[in-house]
Design a protein around this motif. Sequence first.
Motif, short mmCIF file in Angstrom:
data_model
loop_
_atom_site.label_atom_id
_atom_site.label_comp_id
_atom_site.label_asym_id
_atom_site.label_seq_id
_atom_site.Cartn_x
_atom_site.Cartn_y
_atom_site.Cartn_z
N ARG A 1 0.59 -1.24 -0.12
CA ARG A 1 -0.18 -0.09 -0.06
C ARG A 1 0.89 1.22 0.06
O ARG A 1 0.38 2.25 -0.57
N PHE A 2 1.99 1.23 0.54
CA PHE A 2 2.93 2.36 0.64
C PHE A 2 3.70 2.71 -0.94
O PHE A 2 4.24 3.60 -0.97
N GLY A 3 3.33 1.74 -1.77
CA GLY A 3 3.97 1.87 -3.17
C GLY A 3 5.05 0.87 -3.51
O GLY A 3 5.59 1.01 -4.64
N HIS A 4 5.47 0.09 -2.59
CA HIS A 4 6.63 -1.00 -2.72
C HIS A 4 6.14 -2.23 -3.51
O HIS A 4 4.93 -2.46 -3.47
N THR A 5 6.96 -2.70 -4.30
CA THR A 5 6.75 -4.03 -4.74
C THR A 5 7.21 -5.09 -4.10
O THR A 5 8.39 -5.11 -3.50
N VAL A 6 6.36 -6.11 -3.53
CA VAL A 6 6.57 -7.21 -2.78
C VAL A 6 6.52 -8.65 -3.49
O VAL A 6 5.49 -8.83 -4.46
N GLU A 7 7.32 -9.36 -3.67
CA GLU A 7 7.25 -10.71 -4.53
C GLU A 7 8.05 -11.72 -3.52
O GLU A 7 8.88 -11.42 -2.67
N PRO A 8 7.51 -12.99 -3.84
CA PRO A 8 8.03 -14.12 -2.99
C PRO A 8 9.72 -14.39 -3.40
O PRO A 8 9.90 -13.98 -4.64
N VAL A 9 10.43 -14.49 -2.49
CA VAL A 9 11.75 -14.96 -2.83
C VAL A 9 12.09 -16.46 -2.10
O VAL A 9 11.60 -16.64 -1.14
N GLU A 10 13.29 -16.86 -2.54
CA GLU A 10 14.24 -18.02 -2.01
C GLU A 10 15.58 -17.86 -1.79
O GLU A 10 15.92 -16.86 -2.57
N LEU A 11 15.95 -18.37 -0.51
CA LEU A 11 17.45 -17.93 -0.21
C LEU A 11 17.98 -19.55 -0.43
O LEU A 11 17.47 -20.40 0.38
N SER A 12 18.62 -19.79 -1.38
CA SER A 12 19.10 -21.33 -1.75
C SER A 12 20.51 -21.32 -1.00
O SER A 12 21.47 -21.46 -1.75
N ILE A 13 20.45 -21.23 0.09
CA ILE A 13 21.38 -21.56 1.09
C ILE A 13 21.89 -23.06 1.09
O ILE A 13 20.99 -23.94 0.94
N ASP A 14 23.15 -23.38 1.35
CA ASP A 14 23.71 -24.80 1.47
C ASP A 14 22.67 -25.63 2.62
O ASP A 14 22.36 -25.08 3.66
N PRO A 15 22.18 -26.69 2.30
CA PRO A 15 21.05 -27.46 3.03
C PRO A 15 21.87 -27.89 4.53
O PRO A 15 21.23 -28.27 5.34
N ARG A 16 23.07 -27.79 4.40
CA ARG A 16 23.86 -28.27 5.71
C ARG A 16 24.02 -26.81 6.65
O ARG A 16 24.63 -27.05 7.65
N PHE A 17 23.35 -25.74 6.22
CA PHE A 17 23.66 -24.47 6.88
C PHE A 17 23.31 -24.81 8.66
O PHE A 17 24.22 -24.22 9.25
N THR A 18 22.19 -25.30 8.63
CA THR A 18 21.76 -25.36 10.13
C THR A 18 22.78 -26.25 10.95
O THR A 18 23.18 -25.94 12.15
N ASP A 19 23.24 -27.12 10.62
CA ASP A 19 24.18 -28.30 10.97
C ASP A 19 25.57 -27.48 11.45
O ASP A 19 26.01 -27.75 12.36
N ASP A 20 25.98 -26.95 10.29
CA ASP A 20 27.15 -26.05 10.29
C ASP A 20 27.09 -25.06 11.35
O ASP A 20 27.83 -24.76 11.90
N PHE A 21 25.95 -24.15 11.51
CA PHE A 21 26.00 -23.09 12.15
C PHE A 21 26.01 -23.88 13.68
O PHE A 21 26.65 -23.27 14.69
N LEU A 22 25.35 -24.88 13.99
CA LEU A 22 25.31 -25.46 15.15
C LEU A 22 26.54 -25.96 15.53
O LEU A 22 27.33 -25.84 16.82
N THR A 23 27.29 -26.70 14.69
CA THR A 23 28.87 -27.01 15.00
C THR A 23 29.45 -25.86 15.24
O THR A 23 30.52 -25.92 16.27
N TYR A 24 29.50 -24.79 14.66
CA TYR A 24 30.33 -23.52 14.78
C TYR A 24 29.92 -22.79 16.48
O TYR A 24 30.82 -22.48 17.33
N TRP A 25 28.65 -23.16 16.61
CA TRP A 25 28.24 -22.60 17.97
C TRP A 25 28.88 -23.51 19.22
O TRP A 25 29.29 -23.21 20.30
N GLY A 26 28.90 -24.77 18.76
CA GLY A 26 29.70 -25.85 19.66
C GLY A 26 30.95 -25.60 19.80
O GLY A 26 31.65 -25.71 20.86
#
Length: 474
Positions: free
Chosen positions: A292-317
């Motif tokens: 409504r403010f005049g911006h264009t909004v469209e769906p987006v995907e972030l195709s990050i590595d499927p191992r990202f969550t495990d990798d982040f958890l390993t780094y946290w570890g």
Amino acid sequence: MTTSEEQSEARTRVHVFRDDALGDHDAVGLARAIRRGEVSAAEASRDAVARVRAVEARLNAVQVHLDIPAHGPGTGAFAGVPAFVKDNTDYQGLPTGHGSVAFAPRAARRHAPFTRQFLSTGVTVLGKTRLPEFGFSPTTEYEGAEPVRNPWHTGHSAGGSSGGSAALVAAGAVPIAHANDGGGSIRIPAAACGLVGLKPTRGRMVANAQGRQLPIDLVTDGVVSRSVRDSATFLAAAEQHWRNPKLPPVGLVEGPSERRLRIGLLLDSPNGVRSDAGTRAAVTETAERLERFGHTVEPVELSIDPRFTDDFLTYWGLLSFLIGVTGRTLGTDFDRRRMDGLSRGLREMYVGNWRNTPGVLRRLKRTREAYAAGFRGLDVILSPVLAHTTPPIGHLSPAVPYATLIERILAYVAFTPVNNVVGTPSISVPAAHATPDGLPIGVMISGRPGAERTLLELAFALEADQPFRRLQDV
């Protein structure tokens, strides 16, 4: 406590807004009143101390009080405004406990670099706020102590790791407080407590010594606040103390921009966690407002590595492992066996996977390429802050068995860590929607490196269109 008393406690809202020197001012408003002589800095400190004392028994947000408030230089955008420093950052003369019982903290010999930057804005420091052990958890809870409670609903989490700061600001004890973010720790409590929480670009704030020594510096300092203008004013004031010449200056952002943007809409997390119905509704309604403010909004995907969550958890570890190895630098009595269940579980997980460290670091560093690719043709991305609404106290307690706890954390904190790995700015602002219990829901706007001005301008537009819900009005 009887069952009926427990149910009553779970429904309780807590705030200390009243007719005193602080009133219902945000930090900018209070600083203006002090400059005009309508109230004095001493009166503001006195009344803030009284507010903190009035609310602390219910919220458990303060780690340590200063016997005498430490006034800033008397100049700066927030001259005389009472505030707190988070207890993972050194403040000269006060112990830095990191939320842990694994050691007895010593009084800091000097201010941390960020503490000096924070003080340069003119704030008056009243003490230090609580955090979960070493900032690992998205809730500020403990195995053997009372949790920090959400002032909107004391039976629920205030978020983490900057939960103590967020609880005090939301309840009106102080207008603004220090926070920092290594996986969502500014944005998560901001979302839980109905606040504004900007995680700046990596390098925007003065760096801390520990971060510079790590292979990936995840942590950025900032504040939590009740208004967009407070967060914008803090950023501009902090730049007056030190500015990174490698980043474009932000300056003082004072309102929305006329520029029309292309906004990507991300409802489910890049690692496949689906957001719950209340969160989806809040983000979708925000997207409709932006259109409504005049911006264009469209769906987006972030195709990050499927191992990202495990990798982040390993780094946290890895971080937990390093703390266990170097803990005696914090206190000579440090005993890693006294670390809480989450910290121990992370460390033990890492010990079993340490050989994967080179690959983990390589893939995490490559995340910036996938993030940049997702931004092609876009200015910002709108998403949830968290995959589901704020959980009750106990759901994410470090006393929960590690396997169950980590599963719950990953189902909750599914959006924020990408910005920490890539180093990009991201802001949480309150959505118009709330939960059926009246708890706030946060929406997140993320940008390219150095895009804080754009994020703040959009946040100003949302706030101007529909002012954020105030706890004192509920």
